[in-house]
Design a protein around this motif. Structure first.
Motif, PDB file in Angstrom:
ATOM      1  N   VAL A 141     104.118 -30.562  80.878  1.00  0.00           N
ATOM      2  CA  VAL A 141     103.080 -30.656  82.002  1.00  0.00           C
ATOM      3  C   VAL A 141     103.931 -30.837  83.516  1.00  0.00           C
ATOM      4  N   PHE A 142     104.413 -31.842  83.864  1.00  0.00           N
ATOM      5  CA  PHE A 142     104.742 -32.293  85.006  1.00  0.00           C
ATOM      6  C   PHE A 142     106.598 -32.180  84.848  1.00  0.00           C
ATOM      7  N   PHE A 159     108.682 -29.852  86.317  1.00  0.00           N
ATOM      8  CA  PHE A 159     108.622 -30.522  87.627  1.00  0.00           C
ATOM      9  C   PHE A 159     108.765 -31.279  88.441  1.00  0.00           C
ATOM     10  N   VAL A 160     107.241 -31.928  88.743  1.00  0.00           N
ATOM     11  CA  VAL A 160     107.798 -33.369  89.610  1.00  0.00           C
ATOM     12  C   VAL A 160     109.095 -33.900  89.064  1.00  0.00           C
ATOM     13  N   SER A 161     109.392 -34.097  87.819  1.00  0.00           N
ATOM     14  CA  SER A 161     110.829 -35.483  87.188  1.00  0.00           C
ATOM     15  C   SER A 161     111.622 -35.080  88.021  1.00  0.00           C
ATOM     16  N   THR A 162     112.122 -33.020  87.288  1.00  0.00           N
ATOM     17  CA  THR A 162     113.059 -33.125  88.417  1.00  0.00           C
ATOM     18  C   THR A 162     113.372 -33.298  89.652  1.00  0.00           C
ATOM     19  N   ASP A 163     112.262 -32.871  90.833  1.00  0.00           N
ATOM     20  CA  ASP A 163     112.251 -33.117  91.893  1.00  0.00           C
ATOM     21  C   ASP A 163     112.806 -34.901  92.232  1.00  0.00           C
ATOM     22  N   VAL A 164     111.479 -35.586  90.895  1.00  0.00           N
ATOM     23  CA  VAL A 164     111.706 -36.966  91.867  1.00  0.00           C
ATOM     24  C   VAL A 164     113.059 -37.508  91.572  1.00  0.00           C
ATOM     25  N   GLU A 165     113.944 -37.047  90.500  1.00  0.00           N
ATOM     26  CA  GLU A 165     115.266 -36.925  89.989  1.00  0.00           C
ATOM     27  C   GLU A 165     116.081 -36.694  91.610  1.00  0.00           C
ATOM     28  N   ARG A 166     115.924 -35.912  92.115  1.00  0.00           N
ATOM     29  CA  ARG A 166     116.249 -35.131  93.389  1.00  0.00           C
ATOM     30  C   ARG A 166     116.689 -35.936  94.057  1.00  0.00           C
ATOM     31  N   LYS A 167     115.631 -36.381  94.380  1.00  0.00           N
ATOM     32  CA  LYS A 167     115.040 -37.345  95.504  1.00  0.00           C
ATOM     33  C   LYS A 167     115.613 -38.614  95.700  1.00  0.00           C
ATOM     34  N   LEU A 168     115.772 -39.504  94.482  1.00  0.00           N
ATOM     35  CA  LEU A 168     116.221 -40.555  94.204  1.00  0.00           C
ATOM     36  C   LEU A 168     117.482 -40.336  94.387  1.00  0.00           C
ATOM     37  N   SER A 169     118.403 -39.291  93.582  1.00  0.00           N
ATOM     38  CA  SER A 169     119.732 -38.849  93.567  1.00  0.00           C
ATOM     39  C   SER A 169     120.536 -38.953  95.442  1.00  0.00           C
ATOM     40  N   VAL A 185      94.004 -37.502  83.835  1.00  0.00           N
ATOM     41  CA  VAL A 185      95.260 -36.851  84.074  1.00  0.00           C
ATOM     42  C   VAL A 185      94.901 -35.732  85.403  1.00  0.00           C
ATOM     43  N   TRP A 186      94.376 -35.212  85.212  1.00  0.00           N
ATOM     44  CA  TRP A 186      93.755 -33.793  86.317  1.00  0.00           C
ATOM     45  C   TRP A 186      93.063 -34.192  87.353  1.00  0.00           C
ATOM     46  N   ASN A 187      91.301 -35.202  87.284  1.00  0.00           N
ATOM     47  CA  ASN A 187      91.469 -35.851  88.017  1.00  0.00           C
ATOM     48  C   ASN A 187      92.871 -36.963  89.021  1.00  0.00           C
ATOM     49  N   ALA A 188      93.232 -37.417  87.987  1.00  0.00           N
ATOM     50  CA  ALA A 188      94.484 -37.979  89.224  1.00  0.00           C
ATOM     51  C   ALA A 188      95.331 -37.352  90.053  1.00  0.00           C
ATOM     52  N   TYR A 189      95.610 -36.172  89.935  1.00  0.00           N
ATOM     53  CA  TYR A 189      96.709 -35.017  89.827  1.00  0.00           C
ATOM     54  C   TYR A 189      95.864 -34.782  91.097  1.00  0.00           C
ATOM     55  N   SER A 190      94.358 -34.052  91.046  1.00  0.00           N
ATOM     56  CA  SER A 190      93.667 -33.510  92.096  1.00  0.00           C
ATOM     57  C   SER A 190      93.765 -34.147  93.080  1.00  0.00           C
ATOM     58  N   GLU A 191      93.288 -35.491  92.608  1.00  0.00           N
ATOM     59  CA  GLU A 191      92.987 -36.821  93.759  1.00  0.00           C
ATOM     60  C   GLU A 191      94.273 -37.180  95.109  1.00  0.00           C
ATOM     61  N   VAL A 227      99.770 -26.081  86.686  1.00  0.00           N
ATOM     62  CA  VAL A 227      99.197 -27.451  86.051  1.00  0.00           C
ATOM     63  C   VAL A 227      98.072 -27.841  84.820  1.00  0.00           C
ATOM     64  N   SER A 228      97.566 -26.752  85.536  1.00  0.00           N
ATOM     65  CA  SER A 228      95.893 -27.154  85.053  1.00  0.00           C
ATOM     66  C   SER A 228      95.759 -26.514  83.844  1.00  0.00           C
ATOM     67  N   MET A 229      96.514 -26.049  83.664  1.00  0.00           N
ATOM     68  CA  MET A 229      96.646 -24.218  82.010  1.00  0.00           C
ATOM     69  C   MET A 229      97.336 -25.309  81.091  1.00  0.00           C
ATOM     70  N   ALA A 230      98.180 -26.212  81.927  1.00  0.00           N
ATOM     71  CA  ALA A 230      98.853 -26.936  81.158  1.00  0.00           C
ATOM     72  C   ALA A 230      98.546 -28.373  80.545  1.00  0.00           C
TER      73      ALA A 230
END
Length: 215
Positions: A60-61, A63-73, A142-148, A162-165
């Motif tokens: 579910v996340f 895409f976030v993991s991939t983006d974070v790895e790229r940003k760290l690089s 998790v949805w509440n944390a993501y939404s906020e 994200v909601s559907m997953a």
């Protein structure tokens, strides 16, 4: 497994190391910091470890993991190429604003770290939900944390995906097992406190520099 103790230690070091006018006290879950300061190298080290938690959450996340790895690089590369400008958050902001890189370079350090900063808020609130919520299913917390947090910066298509997953998330017990805290979720409280403190320091620096809306 994510080494959450290492994450906390490195985040504490990131806001206390390398400056003599900083005062820090670390005791049984308490961190007191003085003047705002973030050492980028230790921030990156902490983030490299905490980013593993996205793998714990499953696809579910991804895409976030991939983006974070790229940003760290990107940040690691800038540090290696120009350490004099990318040693601390303040030196990076000063250099990139004075040279107008925040407007001319899409991969500027300020924009890159801002994306990591936003994701850190989500991780802190997600872990806090693990502590406070006792239900087996974590989809609601998790949805509440993501939404906020992250959802405020995502398009409707991403939010809907994200909601559907959410139903694919592992159980609370399984997540706690994978981070080594199945017996004592409450021991995560100091980590959440430290991440929130780091978040607030970075948030203040970006607010003062009018960089929170970097596109």
């Amino acid at each position: 497994m994510v080494d959450l103790d290492l994450v906390r230690v490195k985040f504490i070091e990131s806001i206390t190391e390398g400056t003599s006018d900083h005062v820090a006290t670390v005791t049984a879950g308490t961190t007191a910091v003085g003047k705002s300061h973030v050492d980028l190298q230790t921030y990156i080290l902490a983030y490299e470890e905490i980013s593993k938690i996205f793998a714990v959450l499953g696809s579910v996340f991804k895409f976030v993991s991939t983006d974070v790895e790229r940003k760290l690089s990107i940040l690691r590369s800038k540090q290696q190429q120009q350490p004099q400008h990318y040693s601390t958050l303040s030196s990076m902001i000063r250099y990139e604003t004075e040279t107008n890189l925040t407007a001319s370079d899409n991969n500027n350090g300020c924009r890159t770290l801002l994306r990591l900063h936003r994701a850190l808020e989500f991780v802190a609130e997600f872990i806090n939900a693990l502590i406070e919520k006792k239900d087996s299913s974590v989809s609601g917390p998790v949805w509440n944390a993501y939404s906020e947090t992250l959802a405020k910066h995502h398009t409707w298509i991403i939010r809907n995906t994200v909601s559907m997953a959410m139903y694919t998330l592992p159980t609370r017990q399984n997540i706690l097992l994978q981070v080594g805290r199945e017996e004592d979720p409450g021991s995560l409280t100091p980590l959440v406190k430290t991440m929130r403190e780091v978040y607030e320091i970075v948030q203040s620096a970006y607010t003062e520099s009018a960089l929170l809306d970097l596109k």
